[in-house]
Write a protein that holds these residues in place. Sequence first.
Motif, mmCIF file in Angstrom:
data_model
loop_
_atom_site.group_PDB
_atom_site.id
_atom_site.type_symbol
_atom_site.label_atom_id
_atom_site.label_comp_id
_atom_site.label_asym_id
_atom_site.label_seq_id
_atom_site.Cartn_x
_atom_site.Cartn_y
_atom_site.Cartn_z
ATOM 1 N N GLU A 130 -13.564 2.151 -7.124
ATOM 2 C CA GLU A 130 -14.072 2.449 -6.140
ATOM 3 C C GLU A 130 -12.080 3.388 -5.359
ATOM 4 O O GLU A 130 -10.429 1.815 -6.618
ATOM 5 N N VAL A 131 -11.678 3.616 -4.916
ATOM 6 C CA VAL A 131 -10.668 3.521 -4.424
ATOM 7 C C VAL A 131 -10.291 3.327 -3.400
ATOM 8 O O VAL A 131 -10.964 3.869 -2.059
ATOM 9 N N ILE A 132 -8.481 2.346 -2.615
ATOM 10 C CA ILE A 132 -9.340 1.519 -1.289
ATOM 11 C C ILE A 132 -7.677 2.263 -0.836
ATOM 12 O O ILE A 132 -6.730 1.683 -2.163
ATOM 13 N N LYS A 133 -7.181 2.938 -0.071
ATOM 14 C CA LYS A 133 -6.481 2.996 0.992
ATOM 15 C C LYS A 133 -6.181 2.004 2.096
ATOM 16 O O LYS A 133 -6.821 2.075 2.611
ATOM 17 N N LYS A 134 -4.946 1.114 2.197
ATOM 18 C CA LYS A 134 -5.310 -0.050 2.358
ATOM 19 C C LYS A 134 -3.300 0.135 2.494
ATOM 20 O O LYS A 134 -2.023 0.122 1.164
ATOM 21 N N SER A 135 -2.622 -0.226 3.192
ATOM 22 C CA SER A 135 -1.218 -0.657 3.684
ATOM 23 C C SER A 135 -0.535 -1.602 2.907
ATOM 24 O O SER A 135 -1.258 -2.661 2.350
ATOM 25 N N GLY A 136 0.663 -1.578 2.127
ATOM 26 C CA GLY A 136 0.897 -2.745 1.193
ATOM 27 C C GLY A 136 1.024 -2.633 -0.451
ATOM 28 O O GLY A 136 0.287 -1.330 -0.359
ATOM 29 N N HIS A 137 1.617 -3.438 -1.246
ATOM 30 C CA HIS A 137 1.593 -2.908 -2.332
ATOM 31 C C HIS A 137 0.465 -2.670 -2.639
ATOM 32 O O HIS A 137 -0.181 -3.549 -2.386
ATOM 33 N N PRO A 138 0.588 -1.981 -4.398
ATOM 34 C CA PRO A 138 -0.920 -1.363 -4.608
ATOM 35 C C PRO A 138 -1.399 -2.232 -5.487
ATOM 36 O O PRO A 138 -0.775 -2.938 -6.461
ATOM 37 N N THR A 139 -2.375 -2.753 -5.718
ATOM 38 C CA THR A 139 -3.589 -3.446 -6.882
ATOM 39 C C THR A 139 -4.987 -2.629 -7.827
ATOM 40 O O THR A 139 -4.963 -1.945 -7.084
ATOM 41 N N LYS A 193 -19.786 -13.451 -16.383
ATOM 42 C CA LYS A 193 -20.168 -14.525 -15.313
ATOM 43 C C LYS A 193 -19.643 -14.108 -13.955
ATOM 44 O O LYS A 193 -18.791 -14.507 -13.470
ATOM 45 N N ASP A 194 -19.337 -12.868 -13.665
ATOM 46 C CA ASP A 194 -19.195 -12.104 -12.605
ATOM 47 C C ASP A 194 -17.792 -12.132 -12.061
ATOM 48 O O ASP A 194 -16.853 -12.950 -11.279
ATOM 49 N N LYS A 195 -16.902 -12.438 -12.844
ATOM 50 C CA LYS A 195 -14.983 -12.533 -13.430
ATOM 51 C C LYS A 195 -14.393 -11.595 -12.779
ATOM 52 O O LYS A 195 -15.064 -10.010 -12.602
ATOM 53 N N VAL A 196 -13.756 -11.588 -11.729
ATOM 54 C CA VAL A 196 -12.500 -10.682 -11.190
ATOM 55 C C VAL A 196 -11.067 -11.187 -11.239
ATOM 56 O O VAL A 196 -10.936 -11.947 -11.898
ATOM 57 N N ASN A 197 -10.516 -9.957 -11.378
ATOM 58 C CA ASN A 197 -9.164 -10.271 -12.697
ATOM 59 C C ASN A 197 -8.596 -8.770 -11.623
ATOM 60 O O ASN A 197 -8.483 -7.984 -11.545
ATOM 61 N N GLU A 198 -7.377 -9.810 -10.869
ATOM 62 C CA GLU A 198 -6.985 -9.095 -9.602
ATOM 63 C C GLU A 198 -4.867 -8.568 -10.574
ATOM 64 O O GLU A 198 -4.394 -10.059 -10.845
ATOM 65 N N ILE A 199 -4.911 -7.325 -10.499
ATOM 66 C CA ILE A 199 -3.066 -7.336 -10.769
ATOM 67 C C ILE A 199 -2.548 -6.317 -9.939
ATOM 68 O O ILE A 199 -3.006 -6.192 -9.326
ATOM 69 N N ASP A 200 -1.326 -6.892 -10.654
ATOM 70 C CA ASP A 200 -0.238 -6.458 -9.406
ATOM 71 C C ASP A 200 0.262 -4.467 -10.186
ATOM 72 O O ASP A 200 0.175 -5.202 -11.499
ATOM 73 N N ILE A 201 0.224 -3.974 -9.497
ATOM 74 C CA ILE A 201 0.544 -2.245 -10.396
ATOM 75 C C ILE A 201 1.536 -1.331 -9.095
ATOM 76 O O ILE A 201 2.070 -0.570 -9.288
ATOM 77 N N LYS A 202 2.533 -2.517 -8.584
ATOM 78 C CA LYS A 202 3.393 -2.311 -7.520
ATOM 79 C C LYS A 202 4.869 -0.964 -7.951
ATOM 80 O O LYS A 202 4.648 -1.952 -9.617
ATOM 81 N N ASN A 203 5.384 0.143 -8.470
ATOM 82 C CA ASN A 203 6.722 0.472 -8.649
ATOM 83 C C ASN A 203 6.420 0.985 -9.899
ATOM 84 O O ASN A 203 6.879 0.969 -10.999
ATOM 85 N N LEU A 204 4.624 0.833 -10.438
ATOM 86 C CA LEU A 204 5.219 1.487 -11.784
ATOM 87 C C LEU A 204 4.847 3.368 -11.924
ATOM 88 O O LEU A 204 4.296 3.555 -10.999
#
Lengths: 168, 141
Positions: B62-71, B79-90
């Motif tokens: 899923e690609v979401i367009k939203k202002s701010g740094h990309p994640t 166990k329905d685990k969710v892992n959010e990472i930073d992908i800014k300036n890459l």
Amino acid sequence: MIKNAINPSLRGGFQAFRGSMMMRSMTSSVGTNNIGDIPSQTVSTQNFNLLKFDSNGSKNLYAILRIHNIPYLVTKGDKIILPTKLKGVKVGDQLDINKVTTLGSPNFTFNDNNGINKDLYNLKLNVVEITREPYYEVYRKKQRCRRLKTFPVENYQTVLTINELSLA
Amino acid sequence: MPVKAIPKVSIARNGVGTLVVPCNKIQIQYCNWGGSSQGVRDLLTNGQLNNFASNNKNIFIEVIKKSGHPTATFHYSNKDKVNEIDIKNLKFNEVLKKINEYSQRSGNELFKWNHKVLSINQSTRGIWSPMHEAKSDRYKI
């Protein structure tokens, strides 16, 4: 002759079912070991049928396989944790291991250090996870330099499961 | 007295029998304007994310367009685990590397296992006991 028939071994409940009659027919194949009905120690054998008979339909079976020449003793359902990232492998892949050095049942082992013939057993591994170790730092001190160098370490780990282990 | 079977619950182990790839959904959030999202925008335009999606058909992207740094957010069936990472300036290839790496994980917390093999099975050979060896094989002190 019946050296071990009265041996109340602690090796697990399944041993209680072993009839000495069944084993008696196979004594000739062990032969050279001069062992009675049930060997008191695990015996290395070249008779594959002996292993087949003793492994209770591949339920009591283990294998020693080698990955990167490191031995792993496994039974069905076990997880192997490799301290590396296996090359060319993705999660969901099934691996066919070509170097199994030992197959063993409670009383017998079948061994070939060059790898047992692949037609004799079924062994399938699944790649379950390719992950990392938790991040840590290693400090190194060089000569004539007062500062410590910091090296970040975050090694890979590969987790495999034994999907299938049975005798063919 | 009738003989009763001892009930034994089978334990679900992923990879024994069938294997379900734990990562099932990836959300990539980027900004259409900010410079830190440049790599993600490159990745979206050069078609490499499409390649990734077509090679991993069991992962919903899923690609979401939203202002701010990309994640990038990875959802695991474990166990329905969710892992959010930073992908800014890459750079785009670095973003792709992150996506490739995290999609191979299971959602478990990182842990260094100091055991080569983890097993829940009973030992095939059982526990060795010196008291139950045949007399001829016993070690004499």
